[in-house]
Enzyme design. Structure first.
Site, PDB file in Angstrom:
ATOM      1  CD  GLU A  45      -2.750   1.109   2.559  1.00  0.00           C
ATOM      2  OE1 GLU A  45      -3.842   1.694   2.529  1.00  0.00           O
ATOM      3  OE2 GLU A  45      -2.346   0.473   3.566  1.00  0.00           O
ATOM      4  CE  LYS A 116      -7.683   1.090   3.167  1.00  0.00           C
ATOM      5  NZ  LYS A 116      -6.557   1.669   3.961  1.00  0.00           N
ATOM      6  CB  CYS A 157      -4.577  -1.698   4.179  1.00  0.00           C
ATOM      7  SG  CYS A 157      -3.703  -1.576   5.768  1.00  0.00           S
TER       8      CYS A 157
END
Length: 281
Positions: A45, A116, A157
């Site tokens: 990330e 995300k 994540c």
């Protein structure tokens, strides 16, 4: 028809706020992975830049930003697939950015992107507040891409804590799910491996997790990048505290074997608890 095994490289990085340095490290890693026979290379990330909360990162275009240009060029030069990890994507008319992943094929073409969905808005066990939504706009679309190697899903994540997303990707055919991350050391120590193995086991798929390592402006990163097989075995593991590249063979046939032994996708009782086939995001 099930594809043959292929070799994947996971690059564990200690990215900072110097974009040029981070991209130079990434380019060197691609060269090393290609020389080792990797056919797919993936990054963590925010591989191109990490800044402190409240600072504005150098956002980039997904079409022709520095990160996209470099990774497309290297994918073409080396004839391999690259999962970018993620980078700060520019949004016209917005002060915030998207936390965006790119999937680039061996011709250097962008074939999929993922923004995300779940922003990291939490208070860490040591009392440190993290408010990703202050600088990052949440995405709203799942991403599963077809490749010659099979179908690949994409998450980032904090998404790891939301099993609905992973189940939906599995139902869409994902055999491998990429999870670039910048996990904190407190949460990483207690939750990282447990959650990765759980998502792999629940869905009978590979989890490919490239993590950041080192001390960042707001917290220390956990590292310990991993590749998990569909049975939940850790088949490659990085150390927790230094940059490195780990490798593993991905066998698409293994996904079918495990899903045949434990057919959880077919045995679901959507009539009782609802259907994830509906467009829930």
């Amino acid at each position: 028809m099930v594809g043959a095994e292929y070799k994947i490289a996971v690059v564990q990085m200690d990215s900072g706020n110097d974009v040029s340095r981070n991209l130079r490290v990434a380019e060197e890693a691609i060269e090393e992975a290609a020389a080792a026979g990797a056919q797919v290379v993936c990054f963590p990330e925010m591989m191109s830049q990490i800044v402190a909360q409240g600072e504005a990162p150098a956002s980039e275009s997904i079409e022709n930003g520095a990160t996209a240009v470099l990774l497309k060029r290297k994918a073409y030069e080396k004839g391999l697939y690259i999962h970018s990890g993620s980078f700060p994507e520019y949004i016209r008319g917005e002060q915030r950015i998207y936390n965006t992943s790119m999937l680039i094929d061996s011709n250097g073409e962008l074939i999929a992107q993922y923004r995300k969905i779940h922003t990291f808005d939490v208070t860490l066990p040591d009392g440190t507040p993290c408010m990703e939504s202050a600088s990052v706009k949440a995405g709203s679309e799942m991403a599963v891409a077809g490749t010659p190697f099979g179908k690949w899903g994409m998450a980032i994540c904090y998404d790891l804590r939301f099993p609905e997303l992973f189940r939906k990707m599995a139902l869409a055919g994902a055999q491998v799910i990429f999870l670039p991350a910048n996990f904190t050391r407190p949460t990483g120590r207690d939750h990282w491996e447990v959650l990765l193995r759980a998502r792999a086991i629940e869905n009978g798929c590979y989890l490919v997790a490239a993590d950041q390592c080192g001390v960042k402006p707001d917290f220390a990163s956990f590292g310990t990048s991993m590749i998990i097989d569909p049975w939940g075995n850790v088949i490659a593991r990085a150390s927790g505290d230094k940059p490195e590249i780990i490798y593993a063979a991905i066998d698409p046939a293994r996904v079918g074997e495990v899903r045949g032994q434990l057919p959880v996708l077919e045995n679901r009782r959507a009539d009782v608890y609802g259907s994830l086939e509906k467009d829930i995001f």
